[in-house]
Scaffold this motif. Structure first.
Motif, PDB file in Angstrom:
ATOM      1  N   ARG A   1     -19.496 -32.864   0.941  1.00  0.00           N
ATOM      2  CA  ARG A   1     -18.778 -32.400   2.121  1.00  0.00           C
ATOM      3  C   ARG A   1     -17.533 -31.619   1.742  1.00  0.00           C
TER       4      ARG A   1
ATOM      5  N   PHE B   1     -16.392 -29.523   5.019  1.00  0.00           N
ATOM      6  CA  PHE B   1     -16.177 -30.434   6.136  1.00  0.00           C
ATOM      7  C   PHE B   1     -15.012 -31.373   5.863  1.00  0.00           C
TER       8      PHE B   1
ATOM      9  N   PRO C   1     -12.859 -21.974   5.959  1.00  0.00           N
ATOM     10  CA  PRO C   1     -13.574 -22.969   6.774  1.00  0.00           C
ATOM     11  C   PRO C   1     -15.063 -22.987   6.428  1.00  0.00           C
ATOM     12  N   PRO C   2     -15.751 -24.053   6.809  1.00  0.00           N
ATOM     13  CA  PRO C   2     -17.169 -24.207   6.444  1.00  0.00           C
ATOM     14  C   PRO C   2     -18.013 -22.997   6.818  1.00  0.00           C
TER      15      PRO C   2
ATOM     16  N   VAL D   1     -22.141 -21.388   1.430  1.00  0.00           N
ATOM     17  CA  VAL D   1     -22.988 -22.544   1.157  1.00  0.00           C
ATOM     18  C   VAL D   1     -23.666 -22.969   2.451  1.00  0.00           C
ATOM     19  N   ASN D   2     -24.823 -23.575   2.328  1.00  0.00           N
ATOM     20  CA  ASN D   2     -25.480 -24.171   3.484  1.00  0.00           C
ATOM     21  C   ASN D   2     -25.960 -25.554   3.119  1.00  0.00           C
ATOM     22  N   THR D   3     -26.133 -26.362   4.157  1.00  0.00           N
ATOM     23  CA  THR D   3     -26.431 -27.775   3.915  1.00  0.00           C
ATOM     24  C   THR D   3     -27.732 -28.185   4.582  1.00  0.00           C
TER      25      THR D   3
ATOM     26  N   PHE E   1     -29.018 -31.547   6.002  1.00  0.00           N
ATOM     27  CA  PHE E   1     -28.400 -32.843   6.279  1.00  0.00           C
ATOM     28  C   PHE E   1     -29.400 -33.970   6.136  1.00  0.00           C
TER      29      PHE E   1
END
Lengths: 381, 283, 276, 369
Positions: free
Chosen positions: D57, D62, D81-82, D87-89, D91
């Protein structure tokens, strides 16, 4: 998605509603459009008609009034006199609202309190004296009634309409017709009496039944009145607060005896074909009296007084009697009132005003004490 | 920090709004309750008289408790009647869910006042109910039954609050994972047991909200008692109304309102003994 | 002979409650054609005069319009503020949350008369004139608790990292709220809107103090109770509102059904629902 | 292209959790330094609560580090900021948007970047094809199986062509068979797209299967970084040795050190081990680790001079192997795994039998303190 459809339905609903509004009320701005006088005002009026010539004065007049009196029939004279003045109404549903609103600084040019509320406004400096000389119809006003608006030699309040508060019965449902306020305590009416939701009215009824002067009771007599009212409660079915409500109760037969009904109810029920009788108790009928006052803060004193004058005009007064069945103050209007209405209101009786026990203004302490008694009585059952 | 900035942005506007149009006026009311005299805002002196009068007034207090009791009953009954409705909507109505919900909400769009007048048509002595009963020979004469009584006030208010109580219960039922019920069935629960052990506890937040939706407005109610309550139907709201509108005693009215406020807060406090408010409301 | 399908007990119950909810309204509609000013049995005869009167009563129509505008405006504003508040209390565990929740639900607890008087004094001290918007803004206060309770109870039902997922994919926080959070709570927004609309549309106590010369429907009706002869006209109006509402609902339901049968064209990223 | 896709420099993260007014700080990460090479499949391995998700995170943005810097492609990310990070996540719970169909979920990234509609759709379809879900574009997420949802989440994260893809235990909710299949597929996709993957898991087998590099974490601290073989063969501390695969730990005394080897003794018997760490001659109580499959069991008569005497306590047949629990002279236990039927000369031992154990010197290591 489902929700989208739901949103759609809401929108279509609102669109439909607005379409309906648009269709029904192409010009739904009645407050801004003064009714054009289509006929000469009160041709048959025995008094001199006021200046008909339209003034070019513009502006806005705000009335804090009961609904029903905004009809153009009531202020033709003003509309002719000041065609360019905008007349706006703010409606009341309680006498105390006049006081509450003025007290909190609401701007109004003309208010319409009743006899038991105007004095407190004088005490608190909320209303200003009115110069009767500016009223063209003043000379025709019943002097006994006009005097009721006088305080310290100044006229603060101009009475405009009045009515009885007396016993109204369904003569087809009761065996004994009451003749006195005291008859309300007759066990025959058990569970069938309606009372008006007002500490003052309750106090007045009980005082009259006990043979006391309602406005000059001692604390001991107040206690007596409280006991008397508590004794009345077994007879009481319901407590009403609006005429519509009472009329329904009488019409449906739930209520046989309305302890303190207005004559408007009587006329309305007669019109509906109900078998009703309006009693003139031997102690006399109670009566309310309402009228106009000009708030101290008003910047349109002259317009306000002109408006009062318009309301006092014979045709306006006659309309009030004929359409609503209310008592009137302008003697000159009597000729325009339908004879049957004159009879029903007992206006043909010359002594009617002196025989009616009109509500007087009361002190704050009286008001508080009577309300407290009423609270106790109301919740005793 | 970023998070707190977002939080403040989100909460800021509603907070300012609530402060200006709610906290300030209520603060005014508190100030009022200490003012002297029976009329108006003009008096500036400080007094405890109205509190003392209130404490010494047996009718006020009796009616306050009585009204709280009535409100409690009304809220409980309205919620019990609304629960099956919400349950059906959430679990059984399927594609008709939204339509049914609208169907249940629409009656509330007709003026409350008129609907109460209509109730009088049903409950009055020559009303629908009596006419039917007369026709069936259950009663022999037309006399008002059920109307002009405390029961009539309760019936009418229950009728009015059912749709309001239904909404929060429905939305908390909607949130329940259907697998939980299957899991319960799998673990040997009968449908009733699954309801009592899983569905009911999980929908409790909605029930609590629904309870307040009915309880609090009933406590302040004064129109319904006037119209259908008759001589025995007066509630505390009527007395408050009388102080404001008849006696013109705003300070006393304020004291009485504040005492009502206190009752509700005590109620809420008792509830929060079970857990924090936010947990109870499922937040 | 076709087999008679018995409704389930649940459907039967809903039916009974619905009947109960609609019975008074049905009576009102019937009585809007009754040729008598009193709202009592027995029925006196058929008339359309109340509807004719209605068309002429511009005051009544103007007050209906005011009510619709106030109810619409206040419920939209209450739903917006309620959404903001709900997101703040559900998604952030920061100090101030508890106080906000307590204060925002408090208007449920204050009798409306008192709020009305207090607001009246406040507005006058601030020199704000009484008007329909003033009443609308006051209605927002009594609607906010309902909005917050409804919206937040929906919000907790969804994983709290959906906004993070959207931000991760390039949306700003506010974009994430608009594109993800708001759409998924939209049923709650609708419920909140409807409830707030209902509350405002029928609210009398506060409005009577604040509307000034812009009368709303309930204020008009209460003031009309002085004149029993006006009651049938008001009932006629209620009958129309009711009928229009029902019609609108039927039409939208019909549209919905029709929409389900025609397959949407245009391809692209249409929200087509697969026949699963 | 920079050498490292992600760098963490002296990063710490302290949470102050606020439960009903009580604030107590919790250190999730302390002083972490980590460099993730570009284009690799990098795994953060650790048990739950070790800080691996927090690390992820921090990279995604985040969370903001309490101290230190996060760099992505050499650029400091502190102020970014995210939504602005490359980057991508994916989850753990997939976080698919329930109100959008699969295609719109995948097209979300291009849509917020305001790409033209047809470009959005083209990219989304391409990403769906990559995860072999081309046919599912019109489905709602709720209509998909867990494996399908997982792949949608992957496609949604890949569509933006991030510099780094973060995956937070994405296979945790899947059943064993599907998980195995997805492991291979993930690795395959990573090789195909060439994006740096940062993968978080608590499953060491999963980590060993897919990763190019693994960082083992415990209590907010990186314990060891290396490729799977190195970690397995040469764990530098007891935690790593224990966490990855099965290990024996024997406490012994170092007798002598001879270049890369050390002789250690236990109750008078001597064995040879790799010297490793900080051991010096005469040190008592050092820990020696040896993998069970490297332990050899011999009949005492056939045994060489060095080796430890033991008694067979338990014999368990587990298919390909037989597992022996042996008790050494001083009471320490040792586990050995012997492949079945691999050696013609091999014979089975019975419970209670006295045996000799030994191993090749390079297979056993003295651990760091």
């Amino acid at each position: 998605m489902k929700t989208r459809k739901l949103w759609m339905s809401i929108c279509s609903l609102l669109v439909l509603a607005s379409m309906f509004l648009a269709a029904c009320a192409p010009v739904a701005t009645p407050t801004t459009a003064p009714a054009a006088p289509t006929e000469a005002p009160a041709a048959a009026a025995p008094t001199t008609a006021p200046a008909v010539s339209g003034s070019t004065q513009t502006g806005e007049l705000v009335l804090l009034d009961w609904s029903g009196y905004e009809l153009p029939e009531f202020w033709k004279q003003f509309a002719t006199q000041y065609p360019n003045v905008k007349v706006n109404y703010s409606f009341l549903s309680e006498s105390a609202e006049v006081y509450a609103k003025l007290q909190s600084g609401v701007n109004a040019d003309l208010v319409h309190p009743c006899s038991n509320y105007w004095k407190i406004m004088v005490d608190e400096g909320l209303v200003q004296p009115i110069d009767p000389a500016m009223l063209s119809h003043w000379k025709d006003i019943n002097p006994a009634l006009a005097k009721q608006g006088e305080f310290n030699g100044k006229q603060y309040w101009i009475p405009w309409e009045w009515g009885f508060e007396s016993i109204l019965v369904r003569s087809d449902l009761i065996k004994t017709v009451p003749t006195s306020w005291n008859d309300l305590w007759n066990p025959e009416y058990k569970g069938h009496i309606a009372l008006y939701d007002s500490g003052e009215s309750g106090h007045v009824i009980a005082a009259l039944a006990l043979g006391l002067d309602p406005w000059a009771t001692t604390p001991a007599q107040d206690e007596q009145i409280k006991q008397k009212l508590l004794e009345l409660m077994p007879n009481v079915l319901t407590i009403w607060s609006s005429q519509t409500d009472l009329d329904q109760q009488l019409a449906s037969g739930d209520v046989w005896v309305a302890a303190n009904a207005w004559n408007a109810s009587y006329i309305k029920l007669l019109g509906d074909g109900a078998k009703v009788e309006y009693i003139d108790p031997k102690e006399g009928r109670a009566g309310y009296l309402c009228g106009f006052a000009v708030p101290t803060k008003s910047k349109n004193y002259e317009l306000a007084v002109a408006m009062i004058d318009a309301y006092l005009a014979p045709d306006a007064q006659a309309y009030l009697a004929n359409e609503y069945g209310y008592g009137i103050v302008n003697n000159a209007a009597s000729a325009l009132v339908k004879p049957e209405t004159m009879k029903l209101l007992a206006l043909d009786d010359q002594n009617i005003i002196s025989r009616t026990i009109f509500y007087k203004f009361i002190s704050a302490a009286q008001r508080q004490a009577w309300t407290d008694v009423w609270s106790e009585v109301k919740t005793s059952k | 920090m970023k998070n707190s900035r977002r939080f403040l942005t989100l909460i800021g506007l509603p907070s300012i709004y609530l402060f200006l149009l709610f906290i300030l006026p209520v603060g005014l009311m508190v100030i009022f309750s200490f003012r002297e005299g029976t009329t108006g805002a003009a008096r500036d002196s400080f007094t405890l008289d109205h509190y003392i009068t209130f404490i010494n007034s047996r009718p006020f207090q009796r009616l306050l408790w009585q009204s709280a009791g009535i409100s409690f009953l009304v809220a409980v009954i309205a919620n019990s009647l609304a629960y099956p409705l919400a349950y059906y909507l959430a679990f059984q109505a399927g594609s008709q869910k939204n339509t049914l919900m609208m169907l249940l909400i629409i009656p509330t769009w007709t003026s409350y006042l008129l609907r109460i007048f209509a109730w009088k048509l049903i409950l009055g002595s020559t009303g629908l109910l009596n006419s039917v009963l007369l026709l069936l020979g259950v009663i022999e004469t037309l006399s008002p039954i059920l109307i002009y009584s405390r029961a009539a006030v309760m019936v009418t208010l229950i009728y009015v609050w059912i749709p309001f109580a239904m909404l929060p219960i429905f939305s908390s039922l909607e949130r329940i994972d259907r697998y939980l019920l299957e899991a319960a069935a799998d673990l040997g629960c009968t449908r009733l047991e699954a309801f009592l052990r899983i569905t009911l506890p999980l929908s409790l937040p909605g029930v609590v909200a629904g309870f307040f939706f009915a309880f609090i407005p009933t406590l302040g109610e004064f129109v319904t008692p006037l119209l259908v309550g008759g001589a025995q139907g007066s509630m505390y709201g009527n007395l408050i109304q009388d102080q404001f509108m008849r006696a013109l005693n705003w300070p006393m009215g304020s004291v009485m309102s504040l005492s009502m406020l206190l009752i509700v807060l005590v109620f809420m406090f008792l509830l929060t003994r079970l857990g924090p408010l936010s947990d109870l409301l499922g937040l | 002979m076709p087999k008679l399908k018995l409704p389930s007990p649940g459907a039967l119950y809903v039916g009974i409650i619905c009947a109960l909810l609609y019975l008074p309204i049905a009576l009102l509609i019937v009585f809007s054609f009754n040729d008598a000013a009193s709202l009592t049995f027995p029925f006196k005869g058929f008339t359309l005069q109340w509807y004719q009167q209605l068309g002429q009563s511009s005051e009544l129509l103007a007050s209906l319009r005011n009510s619709l505008v106030i109810a619409f405006g206040s419920s939209v504003l209450a739903t917006i503020l309620g959404t903001m508040g709900a997101i703040a209390i559900v998604r952030f565990n920061l100090p101030g949350r508890g106080i906000f929740l307590a204060v925002s639900t408090m208007p449920l607890v204050i009798p409306y008369v008192i709020l009305g008087v207090a607001l009246l004094i406040l507005l006058n001290q601030a020199g704000i004139p009484l008007s329909a918007p003033a009443a609308g803004f006051a209605h927002v206060i009594i609607s906010i608790p309902y909005a917050i309770l409804i919206i937040s109870s929906r919000l907790v039902g969804f994983p709290d990292n959906l906004e993070e997922a959207a931000m991760d994919l390039g949306a700003s926080y506010w974009e994430a709220l608009l594109k993800v959070t708001i759409p998924i709570v939209s049923p709650a927004l609708l419920a909140s809107f409807l409830l707030c609309f209902t509350i405002s549309f029928d609210e009398y106590s506060i409005a009577s103090f604040l509307v000034g010369t812009d009368t709303t429907l309930p204020v008009y009706m209460f003031s009309q109770l002085r004149f029993p002869t006006r009651l049938p006209m008001i009932i006629a109006m209620a009958a129309i509102i009711m009928t229009v509402t029902m019609l609108a609902m039927l039409i939208s339901e019909w549209l919905r059904r029709a929409g389900q049968h025609t397959s949407p064209t245009g391809g692209g990223i249409a929200s087509r629902k697969a026949k699963a | 292209m920079t050498e490292f896709a992600v760098e963490l420099r002296n990063v710490s993260k302290i949470f102050s959790s606020n439960t009903r007014g009580k604030v107590d700080p919790v250190t999730a990460i302390s002083g972490m330094n980590l460099a993730i090479p570009t284009g690799k499949f990098f795994t953060l391995l650790g048990s739950s609560g070790c800080g691996k998700t927090t690390t992820l995170r921090l990279i995604a943005g985040f969370e903001v580090p309490s101290t230190g810097d996060v760099l992505i492609q050499g650029r400091p990310m502190t102020e970014i900021p995210p939504n602005k990070r490359p980057v991508n996540t994916v989850f753990q719970n997939y976080a698919l948007f329930p109100h959008m169909n699969v295609l719109r979920n995948v097209a979300f990234g291009p849509a917020v970047r305001r790409l033209p509609k047809d470009e959005q759709e083209r990219l989304a379809r391409k990403a769906l094809a990559l995860v072999r879900l081309s046919e599912m574009g019109d489905r709602m997420p709720s209509q998909l199986s867990g494996g399908q949802q997982q792949r949608v989440a992957l496609a949604r994260a890949l569509v933006n062509k991030p510099a780094v893809l973060l995956l937070d235990e994405p296979l945790g909710a899947l059943d064993l068979k599907l998980r195995k299949a997805m492991q291979t597929e993930l690795k395959h996709i990573q090789e195909q797209v060439g994006i740096t993957f940062v993968y978080v898991t608590h499953d060491q087998e999963e980590a060993l299967t897919m990763s190019d590099i693994i960082a083992v974490m415990d209590k907010g601290v990186i314990q060891q970084v290396g490729d799977p073989a190195t970690l397995y063969k040469c764990p530098t501390n007891r935690f790593v040795a224990d966490f990855i695969g099965e290990s024996n730990f024997i406490t012994a005394t170092i007798v002598a050190i001879q270049g890369p080897h050390a002789a250690v003794s236990l109750e008078g018997e001597t064995v040879y081990v790799a010297a490793g760490g900080s051991g010096r001659a005469g040190a008592r109580g050092v820990v020696v680790t040896i993998r069970p499959e490297k332990v050899k069991i011999l009949e005492p008569v056939k045994a060489p001079a060095e080796g430890l005497s033991a008694v067979v306590r338990d014999v368990v047949f587990i298919g390909t192997d037989t597992r022996y629990v042996l008790s050494l002279r001083d009471g320490q236990n040792l586990v050995a795994r012997v492949p079945n039927g691999s050696d013609a000369n091999w014979r089975e031992f019975a419970r209670g039998e006295s045996v000799k154990v030994h191993w090749a010197g390079e297979d056993a290591r003295i651990l760091d303190e």
